[in-house]
Design a protein around this motif. Sequence first.
Motif, PDB file in Angstrom:
ATOM      1  N   UNK A 177       0.813  -1.217   0.000  1.00  0.00           N
ATOM      2  CA  UNK A 177       0.000   0.000   0.000  1.00  0.00           C
ATOM      3  C   UNK A 177       0.843   1.262   0.000  1.00  0.00           C
ATOM      4  N   UNK A 178       1.924   1.247   0.778  1.00  0.00           N
ATOM      5  CA  UNK A 178       2.823   2.407   0.816  1.00  0.00           C
ATOM      6  C   UNK A 178       4.232   1.906   0.477  1.00  0.00           C
ATOM      7  N   UNK A 179       5.136   2.813   0.100  1.00  0.00           N
ATOM      8  CA  UNK A 179       6.446   2.338  -0.365  1.00  0.00           C
ATOM      9  C   UNK A 179       7.155   1.461   0.668  1.00  0.00           C
ATOM     10  N   UNK A 180       7.722   0.388   0.182  1.00  0.00           N
ATOM     11  CA  UNK A 180       8.541  -0.512   0.998  1.00  0.00           C
ATOM     12  C   UNK A 180       9.724  -0.910   0.137  1.00  0.00           C
ATOM     13  N   UNK A 181      10.936  -0.666   0.626  1.00  0.00           N
ATOM     14  CA  UNK A 181      12.142  -0.834  -0.194  1.00  0.00           C
ATOM     15  C   UNK A 181      13.107  -1.762   0.525  1.00  0.00           C
ATOM     16  N   UNK A 344      -7.699   2.566   5.610  1.00  0.00           N
ATOM     17  CA  UNK A 344      -7.823   2.997   4.209  1.00  0.00           C
ATOM     18  C   UNK A 344      -6.690   2.389   3.399  1.00  0.00           C
ATOM     19  N   UNK A 345      -6.598   1.063   3.478  1.00  0.00           N
ATOM     20  CA  UNK A 345      -5.555   0.375   2.711  1.00  0.00           C
ATOM     21  C   UNK A 345      -6.170  -0.738   1.882  1.00  0.00           C
ATOM     22  N   UNK A 346      -5.405  -1.124   0.863  1.00  0.00           N
ATOM     23  CA  UNK A 346      -5.844  -2.213   0.004  1.00  0.00           C
ATOM     24  C   UNK A 346      -6.759  -1.696  -1.088  1.00  0.00           C
ATOM     25  N   UNK A 347      -7.862  -2.419  -1.282  1.00  0.00           N
ATOM     26  CA  UNK A 347      -8.775  -2.068  -2.366  1.00  0.00           C
ATOM     27  C   UNK A 347      -9.730  -0.981  -1.895  1.00  0.00           C
ATOM     28  N   UNK A 348      -9.341   0.270  -2.097  1.00  0.00           N
ATOM     29  CA  UNK A 348     -10.188   1.374  -1.659  1.00  0.00           C
ATOM     30  C   UNK A 348     -10.050   2.517  -2.665  1.00  0.00           C
ATOM     31  N   UNK A 349     -11.175   3.178  -2.908  1.00  0.00           N
ATOM     32  CA  UNK A 349     -11.186   4.332  -3.814  1.00  0.00           C
ATOM     33  C   UNK A 349     -11.669   5.549  -3.028  1.00  0.00           C
ATOM     34  N   UNK A 350     -11.516   6.717  -3.637  1.00  0.00           N
ATOM     35  CA  UNK A 350     -11.991   7.923  -2.950  1.00  0.00           C
ATOM     36  C   UNK A 350     -13.499   7.863  -2.720  1.00  0.00           C
TER      37      UNK A 350
END
Length: 396
Positions: A177-181, A344-350
Amino acid sequence: MSDQNPVFIPGPTNIPEALRRACDVPTLDHRSPRFGALLRPALAGVRAVLGMEAGEVALLPATGTGGWEAAVTNTLSPGDRVLAARHGMFSARWIALCRKHGLDVQVIEAPWGEGCPTDAMGAALAADTDHRIKAVLATHNETATGVTSEIAALRAAMDGARHPALLMVDGVSSIGSIPFEMARWGVDVAVAGSQKGFMLPAGLAILGLSPRALAAMEHAGLTRAYFDLRDLLGATDTGGYPYTPPVGLISGLAASVAMLQAEGLDAVHARHARIAGGVRAAVRAWGLELCARRPALYSDTVSAVMAPPGCNGSEVVTLAAQKYGVAFGIGLGDVAGKLFRIGHLGSVTDVMMLSGIATAEMCMADLGWPIELGAGVAAAQDHYRTTALAEHRAAA
Ligand SMILES: *Cc1c(COP(=O)(O)O)cnc(C)c1O
């Protein structure tokens, strides 16, 4: 008519219809080439989502908690010292699990709502001149408080102290969902679960292992049997498993990583940032505070909203479930009752998110909280109108 509302808990998350279908596979022989044909793209896609270069991916029939256990039992020995920060329920639970395994956990406390205390962790590492600390544990996204910590900064603190400990990161509510490096941050073990950013049912612990973690597996002394990754990785090399794998979930995972890559990981991260921005605009318009203490800590996957004085955050969650059929997260541990959480993670739209914000607002108004009905929705609408996706604007 459907009575299925989206959920707004920070996991399990909403499962896209295409992924539900992808999990629905007929029985197949996991020793046949057909299973390898599902497994290989799932493993390759996970590598991309984790930002891995060298190393291996392990998919275990378990949840994130099982991933924690596999991470430590495969790399550490009884009595090994581990350095960990405790600043929320999930970091606390990983510490408790380590102690049950007989590890000597050096805990650095930070207030709930703060991030991983990088400076204090660096100082503890610098003081550990004989390198008794074998692993550093970090919770990338504290799901209990809605706080994201900077793993690159923790890696810099470890490097600054020239400390050779393994870096293990819980990315259960961040990865996908958010950057992971993983490679860039020098993460040795990354832990994820199928039911959060990967948008699948619970049931898979997903681990990324660096070459150093793989080397540690060979001499780790903690007891491991079912979770012995040497057996698992030896078998997955040839497209197999040392026991019966959850074929449906692995099929779902192959579809999930394909879906994330089709959207584009950068676009997925941007979508989460944008949707979270709308939630935070709503919280501001309600005149409420987040548990996360500073904007730099705000999580783009979960917002923990502090209840105003005299109000109980859990009542919002109970009312939302009973009256409106919508799920939010309660406060856990030290913050029980003090907040409620909007996932608010995964399959979610505005557009989905607006329904969640509207529902939370109705509940707070029903409970007599001092908020103005419509204020949060209007603020989020403004945020989404002015940040609408370029392709949608182009079509308009
Ligand atoms: C959900 C979660 C876990 C554990 O999850 P289970 O899959 O329920 O075992 C661990 N860490 C974080 C940060 C989480 O959000």
